[in-house]
Write an enzyme that holds these catalytic residues in place. Structure first.
Site, mmCIF file in Angstrom:
data_model
loop_
_atom_site.group_PDB
_atom_site.id
_atom_site.type_symbol
_atom_site.label_atom_id
_atom_site.label_comp_id
_atom_site.label_asym_id
_atom_site.label_seq_id
_atom_site.Cartn_x
_atom_site.Cartn_y
_atom_site.Cartn_z
ATOM 1 N N ARG A 141 0.861 -1.188 0.000
ATOM 2 C CA ARG A 141 0.000 0.000 0.000
ATOM 3 C C ARG A 141 0.893 1.233 0.000
ATOM 4 O O ARG A 141 1.704 1.411 0.910
ATOM 5 C CB ARG A 141 -0.937 0.032 1.216
ATOM 6 N N GLU A 180 4.936 7.047 2.227
ATOM 7 C CA GLU A 180 5.751 5.832 2.338
ATOM 8 C C GLU A 180 5.086 4.750 1.506
ATOM 9 O O GLU A 180 3.949 4.897 1.060
ATOM 10 C CB GLU A 180 5.825 5.358 3.796
ATOM 11 N N ASN A 182 4.178 0.671 1.986
ATOM 12 C CA ASN A 182 4.170 -0.475 2.898
ATOM 13 C C ASN A 182 4.225 -1.746 2.076
ATOM 14 O O ASN A 182 3.407 -1.950 1.186
ATOM 15 C CB ASN A 182 2.887 -0.468 3.734
ATOM 16 N N SER A 187 -2.707 -2.997 5.799
ATOM 17 C CA SER A 187 -4.013 -3.359 6.349
ATOM 18 C C SER A 187 -5.136 -2.479 5.816
ATOM 19 O O SER A 187 -4.909 -1.542 5.054
ATOM 20 C CB SER A 187 -3.957 -3.320 7.872
ATOM 21 N N LYS A 351 12.182 2.499 5.195
ATOM 22 C CA LYS A 351 12.223 3.948 4.976
ATOM 23 C C LYS A 351 13.601 4.413 4.535
ATOM 24 O O LYS A 351 13.730 5.396 3.807
ATOM 25 C CB LYS A 351 11.726 4.665 6.231
ATOM 26 N N LYS A 409 12.222 10.119 10.876
ATOM 27 C CA LYS A 409 11.672 8.752 10.907
ATOM 28 C C LYS A 409 12.748 7.680 11.083
ATOM 29 O O LYS A 409 13.743 7.693 10.369
ATOM 30 C CB LYS A 409 10.970 8.441 9.583
ATOM 31 N N GLU A 413 7.651 0.437 11.203
ATOM 32 C CA GLU A 413 6.312 0.425 10.627
ATOM 33 C C GLU A 413 5.271 0.417 11.724
ATOM 34 O O GLU A 413 5.555 0.064 12.869
ATOM 35 C CB GLU A 413 6.116 -0.830 9.763
ATOM 36 N N GLY A 414 4.063 0.754 11.338
ATOM 37 C CA GLY A 414 2.935 0.546 12.248
ATOM 38 C C GLY A 414 2.494 1.792 12.996
ATOM 39 O O GLY A 414 1.602 1.727 13.835
ATOM 40 N N ARG A 498 -7.760 7.586 4.839
ATOM 41 C CA ARG A 498 -7.825 7.728 6.294
ATOM 42 C C ARG A 498 -7.881 9.206 6.624
ATOM 43 O O ARG A 498 -7.107 9.996 6.077
ATOM 44 C CB ARG A 498 -6.586 7.106 6.952
HETATM 45 P P1 ADP Z 1 4.396 4.114 9.398
HETATM 46 O O1 ADP Z 1 5.106 3.102 8.575
HETATM 47 O O2 ADP Z 1 4.647 3.962 10.854
HETATM 48 O O3 ADP Z 1 2.931 4.192 9.055
HETATM 49 P P2 ADP Z 1 4.614 6.710 8.091
HETATM 50 O O4 ADP Z 1 5.769 7.163 7.305
HETATM 51 O O5 ADP Z 1 3.393 6.341 7.311
HETATM 52 O O6 ADP Z 1 5.076 5.517 9.040
HETATM 53 O O7 ADP Z 1 4.241 7.826 9.136
HETATM 54 C C1 ADP Z 1 3.130 7.710 9.996
HETATM 55 C C2 ADP Z 1 2.205 8.911 9.846
HETATM 56 O O8 ADP Z 1 2.929 10.117 10.064
HETATM 57 C C3 ADP Z 1 1.593 9.077 8.466
HETATM 58 O O9 ADP Z 1 0.419 8.310 8.350
HETATM 59 C C4 ADP Z 1 1.320 10.563 8.423
HETATM 60 O O10 ADP Z 1 0.119 10.871 9.104
HETATM 61 C C5 ADP Z 1 2.479 11.147 9.212
HETATM 62 N N1 ADP Z 1 3.579 11.520 8.297
HETATM 63 C C6 ADP Z 1 4.592 10.734 7.907
HETATM 64 N N2 ADP Z 1 5.415 11.388 7.060
HETATM 65 C C7 ADP Z 1 4.906 12.619 6.917
HETATM 66 C C8 ADP Z 1 5.303 13.781 6.174
HETATM 67 N N3 ADP Z 1 6.398 13.771 5.429
HETATM 68 N N4 ADP Z 1 4.524 14.886 6.269
HETATM 69 C C9 ADP Z 1 3.417 14.893 7.026
HETATM 70 N N5 ADP Z 1 2.992 13.849 7.756
HETATM 71 C C10 ADP Z 1 3.727 12.714 7.708
HETATM 72 MG MG MG Z 2 4.350 1.957 7.053
HETATM 73 MG MG MG Z 3 2.148 4.760 7.263
#
Ligand code: ADP
Ligand code: MG
Ligand code: MG
Length: 522
Positions: A141, A180, A182, A187, A351, A409, A413-414, A498
């Site tokens: 995803r 990102e 996944n 899910s 990442k 970051k 994940e998660g 979401r």
């Molecule tokens: P994970 O793999 O834990 O889901 P993400 O990279 O998706 O990690 O980050 C989790 C959440 O953080 C995202 O769903 C988003 O809401 C927020 N986020 C992540 N990166 C950014 C970004 N570059 N700008 C704004 N919000 C972000």
């Molecule tokens: Mg993720």
């Molecule tokens: Mg995410």
């Protein structure tokens, strides 16, 4: 650039009766399996539907968190995300086959990241690449947030009427930026398909949202169709059939106490009802006890052969409380069963890899089509290393100077792992000088989504719970199946929207920060 959101007020959603929409949402969710398990401490969710009951309601299940209204989303950016998915599916496959690349990038990080070190160990112990496993199945995803640079020209759109907001949304001013991708345990494919059904139902049943929903003609519905559930099931079923042992079963590796269980069970039901395939569920701990390798490394539980192992666990250090779970992962990886994902796909989604791909010239190693390169580059936000290279040092300085522009970051994940704003400064300053753990992080430009003020409501446990300024994140499911170089599926298989309050940095549905929504294309 300061973090300054663009706020859009949409008043006309008041057209519908909120109480009616909430009751109808409960009806639809409970009747169609749009459900999650409540946290253990929520024994009692009083539903409006059952207001008359005198029995204590020990909730076995509760409506999944959803919005009552869909959320406007630009058609152009939505189809761009769909167009990107088959390219990302191929990209992940190519990266996964390039063990030299994976090790070059991830080995140094694994020195300061124990979890990654374990994954690499399994990767190396299983011949370093997926080339010895001809069938590869990806259920990915890719997540995006719309970026609107408020510093440009916004501010005066607050309080506009719906038509103007919609015009603005469709005016090419938003950029679709990838958060990102996944590659493990992606899910909500099932619940998002069901949420599309929910919003279509609510719209039709209450007389069309916003007064201009052409429900007579589903072809032109502004709520796009969403087949993520069936496409995920199709991917697993076709992988099972390529494996070529009709009596084999599919093994779901799951978390103990998983609350998002119906999302998984819908896939299980689809596999049996549509394809006659039986699913067995095991945690990693149970798998260690119950699985064994037979002749030619075939995977068995007792005498039951396993064709496909589908991981809905195993992406977080919490999934490996002891060495036993790592042993389980290794046995599964060694086996001939198709792994979704195999260890290389898992690593390709980290990442750190995402950050390296954004560096000049790296994508070219995997993609030659200039149009594809262009499409992918357009959706990359600025990504920087935080290692001790000159580039990493520069990013470190930038993060200290203007932390609100960035997200920091780790390769995790998660949800719940990122660092934002002033926390970035205190975290970086708390690190001893030349502390190698800095290299385990990447820095990413913060994406600035439009904030919507409307009278949308986020429901939790079927009850109105979230109200305020909403921001959304779009996910596109990718389903990819290949045997050697013979690709049999390469799909953009559906989507997930979401939506969360803009006061929350991270949007976990299961933890209650965000709710499942549907895009309303404009
Ligand atoms: P994970 O793999 O834990 O889901 P993400 O990279 O998706 O990690 O980050 C989790 C959440 O953080 C995202 O769903 C988003 O809401 C927020 N986020 C992540 N990166 C950014 C970004 N570059 N700008 C704004 N919000 C972000
Ligand atoms: Mg993720
Ligand atoms: Mg995410």
């Amino acid at each position: 650039m300061e973090y300054k959101p663009s706020i859009f007020q949409v008043d006309e959603l008041q057209a519908c009766n909120e109480k009616e929409l909430i009751e109808l949402s409960q009806l639809y969710s409970l009747s169609n399996g749009l459900l999650i398990l409540p946290p253990p401490d929520v024994k009692n969710s009083t539903l409006l539907l059952d207001a008359s009951t005198t029995q204590p309601a020990y909730a076995l299940a509760t409506p999944a968190p959803t919005t009552i209204y869909p959320t406007p989303f630009p058609k152009r950016n939505f189809s761009q995300a769909y167009d990107l998915q088959p390219i990302f599916n191929l990209l992940i496959d190519k990266i996964a086959l390039d063990s030299e690349f994976l090790l070059e990038i991830l080995k140094p990080v694994s020195k300061v990241d124990d979890f990654l070190a374990h994954l690499i160990e399994i990767f190396e112990a299983t011949s370093q690449s997926v080339s010895n496993q001809p069938i590869r199945l990806g259920i990915h995803r890719s997540d995006y947030i719309l970026h609107y640079d408020a510093a440009n020209e916004m501010g005066d759109l607050d309080g506009q009427n719906l038509k103007e907001v919609i015009n603005f949304f469709s005016s090419n001013k938003f950029k679709l930026l990838q958060v990102e991708i996944n590659t493990i345990a992606s899910s909500f494919g099932s619940l998002s398909s069901l949420t599309t059904g929910l919003h279509n139902f609510l719209s039709a049943r209450t007389g069309n949202f916003w007064g201009h929903f052409p429900s007579e003609n589903p072809q032109s519905s502004p709520i796009p169709e969403n087949n993520s559930l069936l496409n995920i099931a199709k991917g697993l079923a076709q992988a099972h059939s390529l494996y070529g042992s009709a009596q084999a079963a599919v093994l779901f590796i799951v978390q103990e106490g998983e609350r998002n269980v119906f999302d998984q069970r819908h896939i299980e039901l689809a596999l049996f009802q549509r394809y006659g395939i039986i699913v067995i569920r095991k945690t990693l701990l149970q798998a260690k006890q119950d699985v064994h390798l037979g002749l030619d490394d075939k995977l068995y539980i007792d005498t039951q052969e396993i064709s496909v192992v589908y991981f809905r666990s195993g992406y977080s250090p919490d999934d490996y409380p002891s060495a036993v779970e790592w042993e389980a992962r290794l046995i599964l990886e060694k086996s001939r069963a198709v792994k979704c994902p195999n260890i290389a796909y898992h690593l390709a989604g980290s990442k750190k890899i995402q950050q390296v791909l954004a560096q000049p010239g790296v994508l070219e190693r995997f993609i030659s089509d200039p149009q594809h390169l262009d499409l992918i580059r357009q959706c990359f936000a600025g990504l920087y290393p935080l290692d001790y290279s000159p580039e990493g040092d520069a990013a470190f300085q930038k993060a200290l100077q203007s932390p609100s522009r960035f997200v920091m970051k780790p390769s995790r994940e998660g949800g719940g792992n990122n660092i934002y704003g002033e926390d970035i400064v205190s975290f970086l300053q708390s690190l001893p000088e030349n502390d190698p753990s800095r290299s385990a992080y990447i820095l990413m430009d913060r994406i600035l989504p439009p904030h919507l003020i409307n009278n949308n409501v986020g429901l939790r446990f079927g009850q109105p719970s979230l109200r305020g300024n909403f921001v959304s994140e779009l996910g596109i499911y990718g389903v990819f199946l290949t045997k050697n170089d013979d690709v049999s599926l390469n799909l953009a298989g559906g989507h997930l929207l979401r939506t969360k309050l803009d006061s929350s940095n991270e949007g976990g549905v299961a933890v209650g920060h965000s709710v499942i929504d549907s895009p309303y294309l404009v």
